[in-house]
Structure formats: C-alpha cells, structure tokens
Design a protein around this motif. Sequence first.
Motif, short mmCIF file in Angstrom:
data_model
loop_
_atom_site.label_atom_id
_atom_site.label_comp_id
_atom_site.label_asym_id
_atom_site.label_seq_id
_atom_site.Cartn_x
_atom_site.Cartn_y
_atom_site.Cartn_z
N ILE A 31 43.96 35.10 -14.85
CA ILE A 31 43.39 33.82 -14.41
C ILE A 31 41.89 33.94 -14.21
N LEU A 32 41.46 35.06 -13.67
CA LEU A 32 40.03 35.28 -13.46
C LEU A 32 39.26 35.23 -14.77
N LEU A 33 39.74 35.96 -15.78
CA LEU A 33 39.05 36.00 -17.06
C LEU A 33 39.12 34.66 -17.79
N LEU A 34 40.29 34.05 -17.81
CA LEU A 34 40.45 32.79 -18.53
C LEU A 34 39.63 31.67 -17.90
N SER A 35 39.58 31.63 -16.57
CA SER A 35 38.80 30.57 -15.93
C SER A 35 37.32 30.74 -16.20
N ILE A 37 36.13 32.28 -19.08
CA ILE A 37 35.92 32.08 -20.51
C ILE A 37 36.05 30.61 -20.90
N ILE A 38 37.15 29.98 -20.47
CA ILE A 38 37.48 28.64 -20.94
C ILE A 38 36.80 27.55 -20.10
N GLY A 39 36.80 27.74 -18.78
CA GLY A 39 36.37 26.64 -17.93
C GLY A 39 34.92 26.66 -17.49
N ALA A 40 34.28 27.83 -17.52
CA ALA A 40 32.96 27.94 -16.89
C ALA A 40 31.89 27.15 -17.62
N SER A 41 31.99 27.00 -18.92
CA SER A 41 30.90 26.42 -19.71
C SER A 41 31.00 24.91 -19.88
N LYS A 42 32.10 24.31 -19.46
CA LYS A 42 32.28 22.88 -19.75
C LYS A 42 32.23 22.03 -18.48
N PRO A 43 31.25 21.13 -18.40
CA PRO A 43 31.28 20.14 -17.33
C PRO A 43 32.17 18.97 -17.73
N SER A 44 32.89 18.42 -16.77
CA SER A 44 33.71 17.24 -17.01
C SER A 44 33.41 16.21 -15.93
N PHE A 45 34.17 15.13 -15.86
CA PHE A 45 33.91 14.12 -14.85
C PHE A 45 35.17 13.33 -14.56
N VAL A 46 35.17 12.70 -13.41
CA VAL A 46 36.18 11.71 -13.06
C VAL A 46 35.45 10.42 -12.70
N THR A 47 36.11 9.30 -12.91
CA THR A 47 35.52 8.01 -12.59
C THR A 47 35.98 7.60 -11.19
N LEU A 48 35.03 7.41 -10.31
CA LEU A 48 35.32 7.04 -8.93
C LEU A 48 35.71 5.56 -8.86
N PHE A 63 40.10 28.27 -11.37
CA PHE A 63 39.56 29.47 -10.73
C PHE A 63 40.09 29.67 -9.31
N PRO A 64 40.27 28.61 -8.50
CA PRO A 64 40.80 28.85 -7.15
C PRO A 64 42.17 29.52 -7.12
N LEU A 65 42.92 29.46 -8.23
CA LEU A 65 44.22 30.14 -8.25
C LEU A 65 44.05 31.64 -8.05
N SER A 66 42.91 32.20 -8.49
CA SER A 66 42.68 33.63 -8.28
C SER A 66 42.53 33.93 -6.79
N TYR A 67 41.93 33.00 -6.03
CA TYR A 67 41.81 33.19 -4.59
C TYR A 67 43.17 33.08 -3.90
N TRP A 87 38.64 45.29 -7.50
CA TRP A 87 37.83 46.18 -8.35
C TRP A 87 38.30 46.12 -9.80
N THR A 88 39.61 45.97 -10.01
CA THR A 88 40.12 45.83 -11.38
C THR A 88 39.57 44.56 -12.02
N GLY A 89 39.59 43.45 -11.28
CA GLY A 89 39.03 42.21 -11.79
C GLY A 89 37.54 42.31 -12.03
N PHE A 90 36.83 43.02 -11.16
CA PHE A 90 35.39 43.22 -11.31
C PHE A 90 35.09 43.98 -12.60
N ALA A 91 35.84 45.04 -12.84
CA ALA A 91 35.65 45.82 -14.07
C ALA A 91 35.98 44.98 -15.30
N ALA A 92 37.03 44.16 -15.21
CA ALA A 92 37.41 43.31 -16.34
C ALA A 92 36.31 42.29 -16.65
#
Length: 245
Positions: A31-35, A37-48, A63-67, A87-92
């Motif tokens: 989850i750490l790596l995928l969030s 790779i996939i989610g970090a670069s894309k901004p999205s939006f919701v309509t209020l 990403f909060p799933l990793s927490y 530490w494993t996630g940090f190395a990854a």
Amino acid sequence: MNEQPTRIEGQAGGRAHFRYFDLIMAAFVAILLLSNIIGASKPSFVTLPGGQEWSFGAGVLFFPLSYIIGDVLTEVYGYAHARRVIWTGFAALIFMAFMAWVVVALPPAQGWPHQGAYEAVFGNSWRIVLASITAFWAGEFANSYVLARMKLWTRGKLLWTRTIGSTVVGQGLDSLIFYPLAFYGLAGWPPEQLAQVVASQWLIKTAWEALLTPATYVAVNWLKHREGVEVFDTDTDFSPFAKSR
C-alpha cells in the motif's frame, strides 16, 4: 468488544513466530509503494454543494491505510515489530525512488513515443522524493510511538483513543514535513495555499482513521485472538535505531 486476548506479554522485542505478521508487513509495504506510485502525482477534485471545486491529492484516498495497518501492527505485535516494518517500508521507498530514477534516465528506444509521459509520472524531483521518504519515516515512527505509549497509559483499554490519537500526531507530522519540504518556495505554491493543503490533508487522513475505527477494532481483536498475544511495551527501547532481539 472484548479486547483481552488469550496471552499477555511484557514486550515484543523477541522473535516469536506469528502466523500473520509477514502478511501484514507485505500489505503495509504494498500500500505504501502503490499510494506513492499511483496516487502521489495526480490531483483530483470534488464539487462542493455550492458548486465550487475542491482539489485534493488522489493518494490521500489510500495512503492512510498504511497508517491504519501501522496502528494494527503496533497494537497487536508491539513497537519493536512495527519498527522492523517501518524500516522495511523505508528501504522499499528508497529502492523505488532509485529504480524510477534509473528507468526514467535510460534513453528510450527509437520510435517509442511515451518518454514524456513516463517522465511526467515517474520523474519526481529530488525534493519530492526526499520529502516523501522523510515524512513517511518521521510520521510512522511518531504514530507507532504514541500508540504504544497510550496503550500503557490506558492499560490496553479504549483502543479508539490511541488509534485516532496516534494518527493525529503521525499524520500531522507527515503532512507538516512533506508539503513544505517538497513545495515551499516554488511558483504556484504561495505560503497561504501551502498551509491550507497541509491542514486539509491532515484532516482528511485523520478523518479516514476515525471512519475506519470499527474495521480497526475487528482486525485488532481477530489478530489478537488468532495470534494469542497482547503486547504492552513496558520494557521496549523506543529508539528507531534500536535492534530487536
């Protein structure tokens, strides 16, 4: 819900065999790596309701799933085991950043038209990479430390107070480190907007933790029962650099 498992241990510094620990560690790292790779670069939006568009980083959805998994790790297996996973996630993350840099830097084969798109998605600047890794490291260790300490203070009761309380600290530190370190001083990122993004990301991540509290209770109680363990970090060395026995 019954929070008392079948066996009590003073701390989890040893190398006891657990049936599900490796699987949870794998889920955490995935989850750490995928969030990132996939989610970090894309901004999205919701309509209020008023019709205004409110932007957010797409990675905040997952990403909060990793927490949450980090909370489960510390609650069930103790700080020492959670430290190994962090530490494993940090190395990854470091390897992922290195691999992305190498692959993006390789010259594309003649006729391959997607180098620009590849660079846009995977060619993060050194600031973003450094900010992401540093924020993850500090936030996750703070999250695990606060949860382990609060478990001692609450004597193992009121699980929701420590899962949410540790997230308030860990996610707050994560957001406070990442966004200023990655974007402060860049065009398009005035200080007021940067502060708003930090606050909104922190609130969204904390809200996710609170919303998923019932699922956290189910996972924690099931794992404690299946593993037959309850860990209180009474004698644990909380240094991130300490070695587990």
